[in-house]
Write an enzyme that holds these catalytic residues in place. Structure first.
Site, PDB file in Angstrom:
ATOM      1  N   ASP A  17     -31.263  23.478  11.688  1.00 43.98           N
ATOM      2  CA  ASP A  17     -31.889  23.168  12.959  1.00 43.98           C
ATOM      3  C   ASP A  17     -32.405  24.472  13.564  1.00 43.98           C
ATOM      4  O   ASP A  17     -31.950  25.558  13.194  1.00 43.98           O
ATOM      5  CB  ASP A  17     -30.861  22.509  13.882  1.00 43.98           C
ATOM      6  CG  ASP A  17     -31.503  21.925  15.127  1.00 43.98           C
ATOM      7  OD1 ASP A  17     -32.731  21.750  15.131  1.00 43.98           O
ATOM      8  OD2 ASP A  17     -30.774  21.661  16.096  1.00 43.98           O
ATOM      9  N   ASP A  22     -26.103  19.259  15.260  1.00 42.99           N
ATOM     10  CA  ASP A  22     -25.229  19.300  16.431  1.00 42.99           C
ATOM     11  C   ASP A  22     -25.134  17.961  17.138  1.00 42.99           C
ATOM     12  O   ASP A  22     -24.131  17.657  17.766  1.00 42.99           O
ATOM     13  CB  ASP A  22     -25.696  20.381  17.414  1.00 42.99           C
ATOM     14  CG  ASP A  22     -27.163  20.222  17.797  1.00 42.99           C
ATOM     15  OD1 ASP A  22     -27.780  19.221  17.371  1.00 42.99           O
ATOM     16  OD2 ASP A  22     -27.692  21.080  18.514  1.00 42.99           O
ATOM     17  N   LYS A  55     -34.469  13.567   8.386  1.00 41.00           N
ATOM     18  CA  LYS A  55     -33.506  14.528   7.828  1.00 41.00           C
ATOM     19  C   LYS A  55     -32.796  13.938   6.614  1.00 41.00           C
ATOM     20  O   LYS A  55     -32.564  14.626   5.623  1.00 41.00           O
ATOM     21  CB  LYS A  55     -32.497  14.924   8.903  1.00 41.00           C
ATOM     22  CG  LYS A  55     -33.114  15.706  10.060  1.00 41.00           C
ATOM     23  CD  LYS A  55     -32.057  16.127  11.074  1.00 41.00           C
ATOM     24  CE  LYS A  55     -32.680  16.934  12.207  1.00 41.00           C
ATOM     25  NZ  LYS A  55     -31.677  17.391  13.191  1.00 41.00           N
TER      26      LYS A  55
END
Length: 1102
Positions: A441, A794, A775
C-alpha cells in the site's frame, strides 16, 4: 492525482466496496404520507446475517416518508428492518422504526433490554487463536510424527534410554514452538485498538459517556473531531462533517457527510457513497454530528467482513467442501484428506511442506534399511537384530532437526521484533525469505501517512519548496527553499524562514495569512515531550504547519501584542463538495465588524478560477502552473482573498469553528449569501500538497531491486499521485511513468480477463484506484506466474488479499483488527523498510537452515554408511558387531550435532544476502548444491569412520578377535571391539565439529572465509571466533568427548566403549584427511562456478 480541476478537495479516490445486501427485503414504490404500521415488530433484525424479516416490505415514496407492512413481531415493540437500508430512510423514519427520540434518545432500561437482545458491540473476528490451535500447530508436521513412531518403537523393545531422549526432544520442540506462537499472539492482541473504548450518548435526554461496547440500536451518539465512530450510524444532524473511512473502504482522503441526504431510490449504493451514514471504525476528521445507531457488533459493516473472514478456509491448498455437489460420503473423504494434509504438515509454507515430505521420505528409507538389516539375518529377528535394525533406522532420521529449526526460528522472531515486525506464525519468518514480489500500500507504508505542503507558487512567480521534512506536523523539521535561498527553523546556521517574509514582500505574507485563517485545524506542541500533534482535516493541517514554518500560524496571526485576539471571525462558509471551496471572513477587533474586513478563500482550482479577478492571460498561466504541480503528484489548492464591508455581518463571539450549533443558526440570517462574498477574488497563489515518502522508503526499494524482488504499489489513490510517489522512491525508473505496462488504473486491470492478464509481459508496478477485489486478482495473477508474494494492508477491505497472499503483512499502528487477524506478520511501525528487514532476516534464516540441515544430514548419511557396511563386521559367534552403539548414535545426533546445528542457525547474514535473487521456492531448501554436498561430505565422513573402526578392530585384534556378545555387555574378550567403537565415536565426533565450521559457507575455504573482513594466515581464528555460540558448541563438544570415553561405568555400561590411547593418532589422521577432502571439493566448486560465470559473460557479449 491531478489538479483540483479534476477532483474535489474532499472527493473520494477509490471505488468503495458495496454494502451487504439483504435477500429478503424488497422495495416497491407507493405513495404514503405517513409511517403507518408501527405497533408490532422487534428491534432491528433478529439476525444480522438474515437481513430484514421475510414478511416485511419497505415502501419508499418519492418524498421522504416510508410505509412499513409486515407480520414479523417481537418483544422490542418495533418492526424489524435491514440496517443496510438505513441510508434510504429519512431520520424520522429511522427513529420511528427504532422507537427512539432524536433529541432524548432511549432510556436506560430500554438500553439494557436491547443490550441483552443484541449483545455487546464487539467485533468477534479479533479474538485471536485458541490455545488448542496454537498447540496443534506444533505437532502438525511429518517429522514430529516420525519421531513419535520412533519413540514408541524404542519403548516397545524396552530401550527406555533411547525412547526417553526422543520424548524429551519432542517435548522441547512443542514447548518452544508453543511459547513463541503464544507470545506472538498476545502481542497481536495488545495491538487491537480499532474499536472506540468510550463514546458520548444521549439517553433520557441527558448526555453521558459510556463504554462503546454497551451501545445498542436506537442510541443517539454525539460525534466530534478526532472521535472513532463506535457503531454504524445514520446521521441525524451534521455540521461541516467529514470522516476518514480508509480502514473500511480504502479511501485515502476524508469523505464529506450530510445528514439531510436521503437516498430513497438506490439501496445498493456503495458504502463510500452513502453520505448520510458513518461506519464503525471510521474517524471524524472535521465537524461534528449526532447519529442514530442502526447496527452494532458483528452486524456492522466491519463485523460482517470479519464474520466472512472467520468462516473462510483461507488457505491456497485447501479444497472447499460442497456437500450438495459431492454428497455426504464425498465431503467426508475430502475433509479427511484435508485433515490428513494438515496433520502431516503438507499445508503451509514451502519449507514446511518440503521438510514434511522429506520426513516422510526418511521414514520410508528407515523402514527399508531396517528390512535390509533383517534380511541379512535371514529374517531371524532376534533381540540384537531388532535393536540393530532400529539403530540403522534412527541413524537416518535427524532427530534434532525439528527442535533446532524451532529454536532458530524463535530466535529469529526475537530479532524481527527488534526490527518492528511481529511474527504471528513462526513459518512466516522463513517464508518471507523466498519472496519474489511485494505488493505494498502507499499511504502510511511507503509514505508518512500525513499530508505536507510541498510546493507553493505565489502570484509574483516566487516558488517555495519544503525539503527534508521527517515529521509532517513539526514546522521546524526540514528546510524551506524560496527561490534559490534556503531557510530553516531548526538549523541556526541557516536563515530563519520568518526573515523571508520581510525579504519577499507582501505576497508571501498575504498567502500565509490566508491559509492560516481559512483553516479549522490545530497544530500544537507538547510542553513536556516537545512533540507536535495535530487535530483536523489532513489538508488543513498541512497548510497550517506550512504557515507555522514562517511564524504565521493561526494563533500568531490572531494574537495581538497583549495576547488578546486582534481579529474577529465574522462568518465561515464551510467547505461543501458541491462548491469545492471554503471561505472565512475576519475583521479587526478595533472596527468591531463595522469597518473593513477580509474574506479568505481556499479550494479547488476549477471552483475558484471563475471567481478570480484576473485577466485571461493570467488565468492561463495559473492553470498551466497547476497542471505542472499536479503532474508531480501534488494535490493542488488555490488560495485567494478580497476585502469586504464588515457592516454586512453581525460580529460573532468566536474565533474558531467550535461555536455551538444554536449560535450559528441564530446568526445565519445576518450572514450574506456566499455567492456575494466569493467573487472578485484576488489570486494569491497555489499550494501543492502531498503525502511525502518515508525517508527510508527509497533505500528500501532499491535494496529490494538489488535482491531481485519486484515492488508493486497497490493503492486506492489517484494514478498521478501514485505514479509521482513511485517515481520518487524508485519503483518506476525515470522516463517510464507513461509506459502502459508500468502503471495501470484498477478499472483497466479489472476489465482484463485472466488470460489477458497472463499475456502481459509483466504485471503493473503501480496499480491505482484499487478496490479489494483488484488486490485479490493481483495476488492470483502472481500465483499463476509462480511468484511468491507479500501483500500489505491496513483496512478491513484488505483482509481477503492478506489471506490470499503467501505472506500477509498488516499494519500495527493504523491497521484494523480484522486485517491483523488475517495477516501472518504485523508491522509495529507501519514502515515499508521493516518489510525489507523481515525479508533480509528471512533470507538469513533460509541460508542458516540450509547450513544446519547440511550438517545434520551429513551426520546421518555417514552413520547409515557406517552401520550398513558394519553388518559385515562379525564377532566370534557370527553376529554383526555394532560400529556404534545405539546411545552413541543418539549422543552424536541429539547432543553433539544439535548444539552445532543451533550455532549454525545463529550465523550472521552473508554480506551478499541482499545482492542475489530470491531462492526458487519451487526447488525449496534442497538445492542441487546441498544434495551433492551432503552425499560428498557424508560419504567421506562415513568412509573415514569405517577406516577408523577397521584400523583398530583388525589392526590390533588378538586371539579373542571381536569377542562375543559385545553389543550388549562388557567382557574381557570385548576389549578390541570396545576400543574400536570408542575410536569410531571420537572420529565421528571430531569430524562433526570440523564440519560445523566448514558449513559456515558452501564454497569458501575455512582458511579464507571472509576475505572482505579478514586476511592472512591467522584469519581462520577470526572466522571461527566470529560466531561465539558456535565456537562454544565446538569447544564443548571437544571437551565433553573425553569424559564420555574415559569415565568408568559410563563408558562400559552406557556407551559400550572403552578408553583408548594410541588410537588418537588414527582419529587425528582421519580429521586431517577429512579437512583435505572438504577443502578440495570446495576448490573444485569455486573453479567450476568461476568457469560458469565466464561462460555466461562471454555469451552475453556475443
Amino acid at each position: 492525482m491531478g489538479t483540483e480541476i479534476e477532483l474535489d478537495v474532499e472527493g473520494q479516490t477509490e471505488p468503495p466496496i458495496c454494502g451487504f445486501k439483504s435477500p429478503t427485503t424488497s422495495k416497491t414504490t407507493t405513495r404514503s404520507p405517513t409511517l403507518t404500521t408501527l405497533n408490532t415488530g422487534t428491534i432491528i433484525g433478529e439476525e444480522c446475517e438474515g437481513g430484514a424479516d421475510s414478511d416485511a416490505t419497505v415502501n419508499r415514496t418519492s418524498g421522504d416518508t416510508t410505509t412499513i407492512t409486515g407480520t414479523g413481531a417481537g418483544p422490542g415493540g418495533l418492526l424489524s428492518f435491514a440496517s443496510e437500508a438505513a441510508h434510504t430512510l429519512s431520520v424520522p423514519d429511522i427513529c420511528a422504526l427504532l422507537n427512539t427520540d432524536p433529541e432524548k434518545g432511549i432510556d436506560n432500561d430500554e438500553a439494557a433490554r436491547r443490550l441483552q437482545h443484541h449483545g455487546f458491540n464487539k467485533v468477534e473476528g479479533a479474538k485471536g487463536l485458541s490455545l488448542w490451535t496454537i498447540l496443534l500447530r506444533q505437532v502438525s508436521n511429518s517429522l514430529t510424527l516420525v519421531l513419535v513412531i520412533t519413540m514408541v518403537l524404542s519403548f516397545a523393545i524396552s530401550d527406555h534410554i533411547e525412547g526417553g531422549v526422543i520424548a524429551a526432544v519432542i517435548l522441547l520442540n512443542i514447548i518452544v514452538g508453543f511459547l513463541q506462537d503464544y507470545r506472538a499472539e498476545q502481542t497481536i492482541q495488545a495491538l487491537y485498538a480499532l474499536s472506540a473504548p468510550t463514546c458520548k450518548v444521549i439517553r433520557s435526554g441527558a448526555t453521558s459517556t459510556i463504554k462503546a461496547e454497551t451501545l445498542v440500536p436506537g442510541d443517539i451518539v454525539r460525534l466530534n473531531v478526532g472521535d472513532v465512530v463506535p457503531a454504524d450510524l445514520r446521521l441525524a444532524t451534521s455540521i461541516n462533517l467529514s470522516t476518514d473511512e480508509a480502514l473500511l473502504t480504502g479511501e485515502s482522503l476524508p469523505v464529506s457527510k450530510h445528514a439531510e441526504v436521503v437516498m430513497a431510490r438506490d439501496r445498493d449504493v456503495p458504502l463510500g457513497d452513502r453520505s448520510n451514514m458513518v461506519y464503525s471504525a471510521s474517524t471524524i476528521t472535521r465537524g461534528r454530528a449526532t447519529g442514530v445507531v442502526v447496527s452494532t457488533g458483528m452486524c456492522t459493516e466491519v463485523g460482517k467482513i470479519a464474520g466472512l473472514l472467520r468462516n473462510s478456509n483461507g488457505g491456497r491448498n485447501k479444497k472447499q467442501v460442497d456437500k450438495e455437489e459431492m454428497g455426504t460420503l464425498g465431503s467426508l473423504v475430502v475433509r479427511a484428506r484435508n485433515g490428513m494434509r494438515v496433520l502431516l504438515g503438507l499445508d503451509g509454507t514451502p519449507l514446511q511442506v518440503t521438510l514434511s515430505k522429506f520426513a516422510l521420505l526418511l521414514f520410508a528409507l528407515a523402514i527399508l534399511l531396517a528390512i535390509i538389516v533383517f534380511s541379512v539375518g535371514k529374517f531371524d529377528v532376534t533381540d540384537e537384530v531388532l535393536i540393530y535394525g532400529i539403530c540403522v533406522a534412527v541413524a537416518v532420521i535427524p532427530e534434532s532437526l525439528i527442535a533446532v529449526l524451532t529454536i532458530a526460528t524463535a530466535l529469529g522472531t526475537r530479532a524481527m521484533a527488534r526490527g518492528n515486525v511481529v511474527i504471528r506464525k513462526l513459518a512466516a519468518l522463513e517464508a518471507v525469505g523466498g519472496v519474489t514480489n511485494i505488493c505494498s500500500d502507499k499511504t502510511g507504508t511507503l509514505t508518512q501517512g500525513k499530508m505536507v505542503t510541498r510546493k507553493v507558487w505565489l502570484v509574483d512567480g516566487t516558488e517555495v519548496e519544503v525539503q527534508g521534512t521527517t515529521h509532517p506536523f513539526d514546522p521546524t523539521s526540514g528546510s524551506v527553499k524560496i527561490g534559490e535561498e534556503v531557510f530553516s527553523l531548526a538549523d541556526h546556521g541557516i536563515k530563519d524562514p520568518q526573515d523571508a517574509i520581510g525579504e519577499k514582500g507582501e505576497n508571501l505574507k498575504e498567502f500565509l495569512e490566508s491559509i492560516a485563517l481559512c483553516n479549522n485545524s490545530a497544530v500544537t506542541k507538547a510542553e513536556e515531550t516537545g512533540t507536535f500533534t495535530a487535530i483536523g482535516e489532513p489538508t488543513e493541517i498541512a497548510l497550517q504547519t506550512f504557515a507555522m514554518r514562517f511564524g504565521m500560524g493561526k494563533p500568531s496571526v490572531l494574537a495581538a501584542d497583549d495576547g488578546q485576539s486582534q481579529q474577529l471571525l465574522l462568518a465561515e462558509y464551510p467547505f461543501d463538495s458541491s462548491c469545492k471551496r471554503m471561505t472565512v471572513v475576519y475583521t479587526s477587533t478595533e472596527s468591531g465588524g463595522a469597518g473593513a474586513a477580509y474574506a479568505y478563500t481556499k479550494g479547488a482550482l476549477e471552483a475558484l478560477l471563475p471567481l478570480l479577478d484576473a485577466s485571461d492571460e493570467q488565468k492561463v498561466e495559473i492553470v498551466a502552473k497547476a497542471e505542472a504541480l499536479a503532474a508531480q503528484g501534488l494535490r493542488v489548492l488555490c488560495v485567494a482573498k478580497r476585502s469586504v464591508d464588515g457592516a454586512l455581518f453581525q460580529a460573532q463571539t468566536r474565533d474558531d469553528a467550535s461555536a455551538a450549533p444554536e449560535n450559528e443558526k441564530a446568526s445565519a440570517s445576518n450572514v450574506p449569501e456566499r455567492s456575494t462574498i466569493e467573487r472578485h477574488l484576488t489570486f494569491l497563489g497555489l499550494a501543492g500538497i502531498y503525502d511525502p515518502p518515508r525517508l527510508e522508503s527509497a533505500a528500501a526499494v532499491q535494496k529490494c531491486q538489488a535482491a531481485g524482488i519486484t515492488v508493486h504499489m497497490v493503492t486506492g489513490d489517484h494514478v498521478k499521485t501514485a505514479t509521482a510517489i513511485a517515481c520518487e522512491i524508485g519503483i518506476i525508473k525515470p522516463g517510464r511513468q507513461n509506459d502502459g505496462t508500468q502503471v495501470m488504473v484498477a478499472s483497466a486491470f479489472d476489465s482484463l480477463t485472466d488470460a489477458e492478464i497472463d499475456a502481459l509481459e509483466s504485471l503493473p508496478l503501480v496499480l491505482a484506484r484499487c478496490s479489494p477485489s483488484t488486490k485479490v486478482r493481483m495476488v492470483e495473477a502472481m500465483h499463476r506466474r509462480k511468484a511468491f508474494c507479500v501483500m500489505t494492508g491496513d483496512g478491513v477491505n484488505d483482509s481477503p488479499a492478506l489471506k490470499k497472499s503467501d505472506v500477509g503483512i498488516a499494519m500495527g499502528l493504523s491497521g484494523s483488527d480484522v486485517a491483523k487477524e488475517a495477516a501472518d506478520m504485523v508491522l509495529t511501525d507501519d514502515n515499508f523498510a521493516s518489510i525489507v528487514t523481515a525479508i533480509e532476516e528471512g533470507r538469513r534464516l533460509f541460508d542458516n537452515i540450509q547450513k544446519f540441515l547440511l550438517h545434520l544430514l551429513i551426520s546421518n548419511i555417514a552413520q547409515v554408511i557406517l552401520l550398513l557396511i558394519g553388518l559385515s563386521f562379525k564377532d566370534n559367534a557370527g553376529v554383526s558387531v555394532f560400529p556404534l552403539s545405539p546411545l552413541e548414535i543418539l549422543w552424536a545426533n541429539l547432543v553433539t550435532s544439535s548444539f552445532l546445528a543451533l550455532g549454525l542457525g545463529l550465523e550472521d547474514a552473508q554480506p551478499d544476502v541482499m545482492q542475489r535473487p530470491p531462492h526458487d521456492v519451487q526447488v525449496g531448501i534442497f538445492t542441487r548444491e546441498l544434495i551433492i554436498d551432503k552425499f560428498v561430505y557424508g560419504t567421506a565422513m562415513g568412509g573415514l569412520c569405517l577406516a577408523a573402526f577397521t584400523s583398530v578392530a583388525y589392526g590390533m585384534s588378538g586371539a579373542d578377535g571381536l569377542g562375543e556378545g559385545c553389543n550388549e555387555d562388557w567382557a574381557s574378550e570385548c576389549g578390541v571391539a570396545f576400543r574400536a567403537r570408542a575410536t569410531t565415536f571420537a572420529t565421528l565426533t571430531f569430524l562433526l565439529l570440523v564440519t560445523a565450521w566448514e558449513c559456515k559457507h558452501f564454497t569458501r575455504s575455512l582458511f579464507n572465509m571472509h576475505p572482505e573482513k579478514y586476511s592472512g594466515p591467522l584469519s581462520i581464528f577470526k572466522t571461527v571466533w566470529q560466531n561465539k555460540f558456535l565456537f562454544g558448541a565446538v569447544s564443548a563438544g571437544f571437551v565433553i568427548c573425553f569424559p564420555v570415553i574415559y569415565i568408568p561405568v559410563i563408558n562400559h555400561v552406557v556407551f559400550k566403549h572403552n578408553a583408548i590411547t594410541w588410537e588418537w593418532g588414527v582419529v587425528a589422521a582421519c580429521v586431517v584427511a577429512y579437512v583435505a577432502i572438504v577443502e578440495a571439493w570446495k576448490a573444485v566448486k569455486r573453479r567450476t562456478s568461476k568457469a560458469n560465470i565466464m561462460t555466461a559473460v562471454g555469451g552475453e557479449r556475443v
